[in-house]
Design an enzyme around this catalytic site. Structure first.
Site, PDB file in Angstrom:
ATOM      1  N   GLU A  96       3.357  -1.547   7.891  1.00 49.01           N
ATOM      2  CA  GLU A  96       2.021  -1.648   7.063  1.00 49.01           C
ATOM      3  C   GLU A  96       1.333  -0.266   6.896  1.00 49.01           C
ATOM      4  O   GLU A  96       1.430   0.579   7.733  1.00 49.01           O
ATOM      5  CB  GLU A  96       1.302  -2.547   8.259  1.00 49.01           C
ATOM      6  CG  GLU A  96       1.104  -3.897   7.660  1.00 49.01           C
ATOM      7  CD  GLU A  96      -0.185  -4.221   6.535  1.00 49.01           C
ATOM      8  OE1 GLU A  96      -0.345  -3.359   5.501  1.00 49.01           O
ATOM      9  OE2 GLU A  96      -0.633  -5.212   6.600  1.00 49.01           O
ATOM     10  N   ASP A  97       0.553  -0.325   5.903  1.00 49.52           N
ATOM     11  CA  ASP A  97      -0.176   0.738   5.484  1.00 49.52           C
ATOM     12  C   ASP A  97      -1.301   1.078   6.559  1.00 49.52           C
ATOM     13  O   ASP A  97      -1.538   2.298   7.023  1.00 49.52           O
ATOM     14  CB  ASP A  97      -0.641   0.723   4.217  1.00 49.52           C
ATOM     15  CG  ASP A  97      -1.468  -0.401   3.923  1.00 49.52           C
ATOM     16  OD1 ASP A  97      -1.604  -1.360   4.619  1.00 49.52           O
ATOM     17  OD2 ASP A  97      -2.107  -0.497   2.621  1.00 49.52           O
ATOM     18  N   ILE A  98      -2.246   0.054   6.789  1.00 48.97           N
ATOM     19  CA  ILE A  98      -3.390   0.240   7.428  1.00 48.97           C
ATOM     20  C   ILE A  98      -3.862  -0.885   8.465  1.00 48.97           C
ATOM     21  O   ILE A  98      -3.688  -1.892   7.702  1.00 48.97           O
ATOM     22  CB  ILE A  98      -4.819   0.745   6.478  1.00 48.97           C
ATOM     23  CG1 ILE A  98      -5.880   1.202   7.330  1.00 48.97           C
ATOM     24  CG2 ILE A  98      -5.030  -0.453   5.434  1.00 48.97           C
ATOM     25  CD1 ILE A  98      -6.771   2.054   6.430  1.00 48.97           C
ATOM     26  N   ASP A 100      -7.187  -2.598   9.124  1.00 50.41           N
ATOM     27  CA  ASP A 100      -8.726  -2.620   9.194  1.00 50.41           C
ATOM     28  C   ASP A 100      -9.017  -3.903   9.962  1.00 50.41           C
ATOM     29  O   ASP A 100      -9.337  -3.785  11.347  1.00 50.41           O
ATOM     30  CB  ASP A 100      -9.014  -2.773   7.750  1.00 50.41           C
ATOM     31  CG  ASP A 100     -10.460  -2.770   7.626  1.00 50.41           C
ATOM     32  OD1 ASP A 100     -11.334  -2.207   8.411  1.00 50.41           O
ATOM     33  OD2 ASP A 100     -10.803  -2.820   6.472  1.00 50.41           O
ATOM     34  N   THR A 101      -9.373  -5.098   9.468  1.00 53.87           N
ATOM     35  CA  THR A 101      -9.688  -6.009   9.949  1.00 53.87           C
ATOM     36  C   THR A 101      -8.544  -6.581  11.095  1.00 53.87           C
ATOM     37  O   THR A 101      -8.657  -7.322  12.095  1.00 53.87           O
ATOM     38  CB  THR A 101     -10.373  -7.404   9.270  1.00 53.87           C
ATOM     39  OG1 THR A 101      -9.109  -7.794   8.544  1.00 53.87           O
ATOM     40  CG2 THR A 101     -11.355  -7.033   8.407  1.00 53.87           C
ATOM     41  N   GLY A 102      -7.427  -6.506  10.395  1.00 52.39           N
ATOM     42  CA  GLY A 102      -6.188  -6.900  11.234  1.00 52.39           C
ATOM     43  C   GLY A 102      -5.534  -8.222  10.575  1.00 52.39           C
ATOM     44  O   GLY A 102      -4.452  -8.772  11.041  1.00 52.39           O
ATOM     45  N   LYS A 128      -7.632   2.014  12.047  1.00 47.40           N
ATOM     46  CA  LYS A 128      -8.947   2.117  11.925  1.00 47.40           C
ATOM     47  C   LYS A 128      -9.788   1.881  13.406  1.00 47.40           C
ATOM     48  O   LYS A 128      -9.456   0.784  13.873  1.00 47.40           O
ATOM     49  CB  LYS A 128      -9.868   1.244  10.961  1.00 47.40           C
ATOM     50  CG  LYS A 128      -9.736   1.839   9.310  1.00 47.40           C
ATOM     51  CD  LYS A 128     -10.665   1.146   8.649  1.00 47.40           C
ATOM     52  CE  LYS A 128     -10.396   1.358   7.175  1.00 47.40           C
ATOM     53  NZ  LYS A 128     -11.211   0.579   6.145  1.00 47.40           N
ATOM     54  N   ASP A 157      -5.328   2.229  -2.071  1.00 40.02           N
ATOM     55  CA  ASP A 157      -6.149   2.216  -3.448  1.00 40.02           C
ATOM     56  C   ASP A 157      -7.642   1.834  -3.402  1.00 40.02           C
ATOM     57  O   ASP A 157      -7.817   1.375  -2.323  1.00 40.02           O
ATOM     58  CB  ASP A 157      -5.478   1.033  -4.511  1.00 40.02           C
ATOM     59  CG  ASP A 157      -5.883  -0.394  -3.870  1.00 40.02           C
ATOM     60  OD1 ASP A 157      -5.661  -0.855  -2.701  1.00 40.02           O
ATOM     61  OD2 ASP A 157      -6.400  -0.954  -4.675  1.00 40.02           O
TER      62      ASP A 157
HETATM   63  P1  IMP Z   1      -7.020  -5.831   6.976  1.00 39.55           P
HETATM   64  O1  IMP Z   1      -8.391  -6.065   6.975  1.00 39.55           O
HETATM   65  O2  IMP Z   1      -6.607  -5.256   8.282  1.00 39.55           O
HETATM   66  O3  IMP Z   1      -6.497  -7.403   6.613  1.00 39.55           O
HETATM   67  O4  IMP Z   1      -6.535  -5.070   5.796  1.00 39.55           O
HETATM   68  C1  IMP Z   1      -6.078  -5.566   4.815  1.00 39.55           C
HETATM   69  C2  IMP Z   1      -5.794  -4.708   3.669  1.00 39.55           C
HETATM   70  O5  IMP Z   1      -6.853  -4.174   2.985  1.00 39.55           O
HETATM   71  C3  IMP Z   1      -4.776  -3.477   4.215  1.00 39.55           C
HETATM   72  O6  IMP Z   1      -3.560  -3.793   4.160  1.00 39.55           O
HETATM   73  C4  IMP Z   1      -5.038  -2.594   2.908  1.00 39.55           C
HETATM   74  O7  IMP Z   1      -4.010  -2.673   1.937  1.00 39.55           O
HETATM   75  C5  IMP Z   1      -6.407  -2.810   2.444  1.00 39.55           C
HETATM   76  N1  IMP Z   1      -7.297  -1.929   3.282  1.00 39.55           N
HETATM   77  C6  IMP Z   1      -7.973  -1.969   4.324  1.00 39.55           C
HETATM   78  N2  IMP Z   1      -8.726  -0.918   4.773  1.00 39.55           N
HETATM   79  C7  IMP Z   1      -8.802  -0.113   3.475  1.00 39.55           C
HETATM   80  C8  IMP Z   1      -9.053   1.090   3.387  1.00 39.55           C
HETATM   81  O8  IMP Z   1      -9.835   1.850   3.786  1.00 39.55           O
HETATM   82  N3  IMP Z   1      -8.829   1.991   2.054  1.00 39.55           N
HETATM   83  C9  IMP Z   1      -7.692   0.869   1.203  1.00 39.55           C
HETATM   84  N4  IMP Z   1      -7.267  -0.311   1.427  1.00 39.55           N
HETATM   85  C10 IMP Z   1      -7.572  -0.681   2.584  1.00 39.55           C
HETATM   86 MG    MG Z   2      -1.732  -3.655   3.255  1.00 40.41          MG
END
Ligand code: IMP
Ligand code: MG
Length: 171
Positions: A96-98, A100-102, A128, A157
């Site tokens: 996975e790249d990142i 954030d909320t998970g 994060k 992006d």
């Molecule tokens: P989640 O909130 O952890 O589910 O993140 C969902 C997706 O949103 C990640 O896999 C990224 O592709 C994108 N995302 C979350 N945070 C960032 C950010 O800071 N920059 C760009 N894309 C993000």
């Molecule tokens: Mg992603």
């Protein structure tokens, strides 16, 4: 192009990915591994990481996009259909790249887990530092902890732009 502040330099990404690859190589010595990467953000990381992996491997992709649910900040995840191989009895490494909320990572983890792989590990480039409403599955290999800010580059992006930047930057 809007002004950006570099958070992680290209050289630091390269060096950290080298270390991660070394750890991963140590834990899979004779096993064949299937790398499951979440599109689109994970591709740049995948391409750099996989070139340093020494075991036999296969690639698979999950195409997910997340959006804010009614109860923010928990986001909902939508999966777009792509061919997906059976993971039964396979050694799976989820990329996975990142985090954030998970929500996206948790979705991808469950998607792999439900196929009863022989083993399941995860490798996330950026985590994060923030509170999370949902419990997140374990991260076995983590690239960097970053502050709770929006970042772009190296696959990530803003409105589909900046994925090609060779570094991680804040907007
Ligand atoms: P989640 O909130 O952890 O589910 O993140 C969902 C997706 O949103 C990640 O896999 C990224 O592709 C994108 N995302 C979350 N945070 C960032 C950010 O800071 N920059 C760009 N894309 C993000
Ligand atoms: Mg992603």
């Amino acid at each position: 192009m809007e002004e950006k502040h570099i958070l992680i330099q290209r050289e630091d990404l390269t060096q950290r990915i080298h270390q991660l690859a070394r750890e991963i190589n140590q834990s899979y010595t004779h096993e064949e591994v299937i790398l499951v990467t979440v599109l689109k953000g994970g591709v740049v990381f995948l391409v750099d990481l996989m070139k340093e992996l020494q075991m036999d491997l296969e690639l698979a992709f999950l195409y997910l996009s997340s959006y804010a649910g009614e109860k923010k900040p928990i986001s909902k995840v939508r999966e777009y259909s792509l061919p997906f191989p059976s993971l039964k009895d396979r050694h799976v490494l989820l990329i996975e790249d990142i985090l954030d909320t998970g929500a996206s990572f948790s979705y991808a983890w469950k998607r792999c887990q439900e196929q009863v792989p022989r083993s399941l590990k995860s490798c996330v480039l950026l985590v994060k530092d923030r509170d999370r409403e949902v419990e997140v599955p374990p991260i076995d290999y983590c690239g960097f902890h970053i502050p709770n800010v929006f970042v772009v580059g190296y696959g990530l992006d803003y409105q589909e732009k900046y994925r090609n930047l060779p570094y991680i930057a804040t907007m």
